[in-house]
Design a protein around this motif. Sequence first.
Motif, PDB file in Angstrom:
ATOM      1  N   LYS A   2     100.540 -27.962  40.352  1.00 32.08           N
ATOM      2  CA  LYS A   2     100.610 -27.480  41.734  1.00 32.08           C
ATOM      3  C   LYS A   2     100.199 -26.012  41.832  1.00 32.08           C
ATOM      4  N   TYR A  11      98.338 -24.312  39.688  1.00 31.85           N
ATOM      5  CA  TYR A  11      96.915 -24.209  39.346  1.00 31.85           C
ATOM      6  C   TYR A  11      96.054 -24.582  40.556  1.00 31.85           C
ATOM      7  N   ASN A  12      96.388 -25.689  41.204  1.00 33.58           N
ATOM      8  CA  ASN A  12      95.621 -26.123  42.380  1.00 33.58           C
ATOM      9  C   ASN A  12      95.709 -25.096  43.509  1.00 33.58           C
ATOM     10  N   LYS A  13      96.873 -24.489  43.652  1.00 36.29           N
ATOM     11  CA  LYS A  13      97.053 -23.464  44.682  1.00 36.29           C
ATOM     12  C   LYS A  13      96.144 -22.272  44.397  1.00 36.29           C
ATOM     13  N   VAL A  44      93.287 -22.299  42.608  1.00 36.34           N
ATOM     14  CA  VAL A  44      91.896 -22.702  42.821  1.00 36.34           C
ATOM     15  C   VAL A  44      91.555 -22.717  44.306  1.00 36.34           C
ATOM     16  N   GLU A  45      92.437 -23.283  45.105  1.00 37.83           N
ATOM     17  CA  GLU A  45      92.195 -23.372  46.549  1.00 37.83           C
ATOM     18  C   GLU A  45      92.200 -21.989  47.194  1.00 37.83           C
ATOM     19  N   VAL A  48      88.088 -22.729  37.296  1.00 39.43           N
ATOM     20  CA  VAL A  48      87.750 -24.156  37.356  1.00 39.43           C
ATOM     21  C   VAL A  48      87.179 -24.682  36.040  1.00 39.43           C
ATOM     22  N   ASN A 108      89.616 -33.125  39.014  1.00 37.71           N
ATOM     23  CA  ASN A 108      88.873 -33.634  40.158  1.00 37.71           C
ATOM     24  C   ASN A 108      87.535 -32.907  40.292  1.00 37.71           C
ATOM     25  N   ASP A 140      86.388 -31.162  42.663  1.00 40.06           N
ATOM     26  CA  ASP A 140      86.476 -29.836  43.282  1.00 40.06           C
ATOM     27  C   ASP A 140      87.168 -28.814  42.392  1.00 40.06           C
ATOM     28  N   THR A 195      90.205 -29.006  41.137  1.00 42.70           N
ATOM     29  CA  THR A 195      91.659 -29.139  41.141  1.00 42.70           C
ATOM     30  C   THR A 195      92.071 -30.228  40.145  1.00 42.70           C
ATOM     31  N   SER A 249      94.872 -33.503  38.995  1.00 42.41           N
ATOM     32  CA  SER A 249      95.798 -34.563  39.414  1.00 42.41           C
ATOM     33  C   SER A 249      96.704 -34.883  38.231  1.00 42.41           C
TER      34      SER A 249
END
Length: 434
Positions: free
Chosen positions: A294, A296-298, A300-301, A321, A338, A340, A342, A344
């Motif tokens: 979570k 890491y994805n935050k 990246v976004e 990335v 993924n 993009d 991110t 999963s």
Amino acid sequence: MSVGRISSSMVSYMNYTSSINQLRLQQALQNYHSNRQAVSPVQRVNSSYKDSSLDFLKSYNTTMSDLMQSANTLRESNSSGAANALKLGSSDETVAIAEERFGGVRSGQELTLDITQVAKAQMNESKGVNALEKASSGMDFSIRSESASGGVSYASVKVDARKSNGSLRTNQEMLEEAASQINRAKSGVEASVEVKDGKASLRITGKNTGEGNTFQVNGNTGIAEGLSDTVQAAQNANYSVTQNGVSRNYVSSANEVSLDMGRVKASLMSEGKAVISAQQDNEKIASAVSDLVKSYNKAVEFLGSNTGKGSAVNMQLRNMVRSLGSEQSLEKAGITMNKDGTLSFDKETLAANMKKEPNLVRDVISGRNGIAQAAFDRGSAAMRTNSAQLVQNMRQTEESWAADSYQFMNTFSKSGAYNLSNYMALGLMMDYFV
């Protein structure tokens, strides 16, 4: 916690804090001079513009700090993190289940439990009768329960074959009414009606296990023939515990027992042997991996939505990335990348892999070259980034080099402004000018 990690985190924090303080100081200096000169609308816009840059730097710092914190929880070098968390486990949970009571789980803690008999409660059950057949007579009996402590309780049952409207009850309805009266009495037993292949029977079971907890059925049981006979006698649990090469035998009226001088609570499930030992806490690891994904994805976004702020943002996004490990390594951790950039996470995949290859999966996630270390390094690199390069596109082109707060900060140190660490002096100067 290692000295190296403290040093790295402190340097990042000092860099950020000093940068913010010096930005505020420069703005205070500008405001001080503006009080002595006419302030143009352009300068007001410029002040607001700098505030937006400051907000971005704060959000950037928070996002990268969260990533480092989530990753650090999983690093092997973090002795208090999830990677090193222990819990008590059983080698065979069909035989015994164990959990820590107090004192903490000790590495190397182990004992062997050998159960020769589990504790059981007394059980009586009547013979089966046709469930739908009409009852031919009523029931009138009592149950006397005795506890191991010497207490006595009673339950009285009286069921007429006919209902209040005069119609006959079925055999199943008779037994259900009897069970209801027994359970409402709140004595030392509980009752249920068992129906199998069209046959219904009344079952009475003691609420407590152990030889001292018994009951007797007396009176007219009617269609519940055989209810006075004991199907399962009350019995104690018999087991032995081997620890540090010494074995001891124990007897218990219950299946919930204490081991290792009360430090361990065990539930005896069935006859057999089980080893109770300190084991890796897979639940904590799974939870920590989920938090890391979570964070890491935050990150990246956040970087992806702010690429226009400065060249360093784009550089950090490209760095972020990049894969945190090989495809095989990520799969072992239940992680997939993924399109993009991110990630999963599949908790069930991780759980299955940890069951099959616990040491390998732990090394893939928490080892020196593991996923957590790679994520931590990405966050650390982002925190060391020059703040001027992060927001260079946000600066107005008409600002002179000398009036540019970010250039001002970075004239003093190649790696950032944290070498200017006289925070008290900065604070006093800011108080004077603001």
